[in-house]
Design an enzyme around this catalytic site. Structure first.
Site, PDB file in Angstrom:
ATOM      1  N   SER A 134       0.858  -1.181   0.000  1.00 13.44           N
ATOM      2  CA  SER A 134       0.000   0.000   0.000  1.00 13.44           C
ATOM      3  C   SER A 134       0.890   1.225   0.000  1.00 13.44           C
ATOM      4  CB  SER A 134      -0.891   0.010   1.258  1.00 13.44           C
ATOM      5  OG  SER A 134      -1.521   1.259   1.438  1.00 13.44           O
ATOM      6  N   TYR A 147      -2.008  -1.352  10.072  1.00 11.85           N
ATOM      7  CA  TYR A 147      -1.960  -1.373   8.610  1.00 11.85           C
ATOM      8  C   TYR A 147      -0.673  -0.704   8.113  1.00 11.85           C
ATOM      9  CZ  TYR A 147      -3.802  -1.162   3.831  1.00 11.85           C
ATOM     10  OH  TYR A 147      -4.001  -1.318   2.487  1.00 11.85           O
TER      11      TYR A 147
END
Length: 267
Positions: A134, A147
């Site tokens: 990401s 995350y």
């Protein structure tokens, strides 16, 4: 790498980026196995014309069973797309089990798959590992501790794989998008946690939210050209350069952005 007539495994493929990548692979003539913990993977397989496997790819036995099923049904695996991912605890309040789960899905699943695939690829002199990380792994994501941390780790592992095994004919790419119209992103819009909702706004206000099929096209182009860093949002590269050029200034800017998001939420 030319994907036609190659065997590809895509995890997290019941929906979102994984399903779009599997669709793009099949359209280009690859033999595809889609994998997911969700029963929706069977519908995805039927729609794409791919083999389907349901199970937990974060567990060592799960990955072993997945790879064995792929080889038995389609032949030796040539490309592995480690795409399954979860958000994890938004801040420091998450317990050990929640953090372990985030690391298992977002990082250790990649390590465990590579452990089983790399020796065979070395013998064959060819293989391709694609890690879905990401932009949060290059930058960070406001409001999402686990995350951000695990996606940084995923990028670090992909870099290490490329450096260590690139001379053995093994190719590695790492996908680092910002906002993509997936269940993972949409879930943040209605989350119970303020931190989760703030994190969602941080992503959706930072740049255009892309469709999974658009991301899949960028992924396929990168695989065909054997490019390591896949950036469907080109502006991420400029943000990353700014971060590297003056880390303290970038941190101050991120704190300002965080305050702005909090203030807009209050109104």
């Amino acid at each position: 790498m030319e994907v036609r007539e190659k065997t590809a495994v895509v995890t997290g493929a019941a929906s979102g980026i994984g399903r779009a990548v599997a669709t793009a692979l099949a359209a280009r003539g690859a033999r595809v196995m889609v994998a997911d913990i969700s029963s929706g993977v069977h519908d995805a397989g039927a729609e794409i014309g791919a083999a389907a496997w349901q199970g937990d790819v974060s567990a060592p036995d799960g990955i072993r069973d997945l790879l064995a099923a792929a080889e038995a049904q389609l032949g030796p695996v040539d490309l592995y797309f480690a795409n399954a991912g979860i958000i994890g605890p938004p801040g420091l309040s998450g317990d050990e089990a929640e953090w372990d789960r985030a690391f298992d899905v977002n990082v250790r699943a990649h390590i465990r798959a590579a452990q089983q695939l790399i020796p065979g690829w070395q013998q064959r002199g060819e293989g391709y590992f694609v890690s879905t990380a990401s932009a949060a792994g290059l930058l960070t994501q406001i409001g999402q501790a686990a995350y951000s941390v695990t996606k940084h780790a995923a990028i670090g592992f992909a870099e290490w794989l490329s450096v260590t095994y690139g001379d053995d004919g093994i190719r590695v790419s790492c996908l680092a998008p910002m906002g993509v119209n997936t269940p993972l992103l949409r879930g943040g819009e209605t989350a119970d946690s303020d931190a989760d909702r703030t994190a969602n706004r941080a992503v959706t206000s930072a740049g255009k939210v892309l469709e999974p099929a658009d991301v899949a096209d960028v992924v396929m182009a990168a695989v065909e050209s054997e490019t390591f860093l896949i950036l469907p949002h080109p502006e991420v590269l400029e943000m990353y350069r700014m971060k590297g050029s003056d880390y303290d200034r970038w941190l101050r800017g991120m704190r300002r952005y965080q305050r702005t998001l909090a203030e807009s939420a209050a109104h």
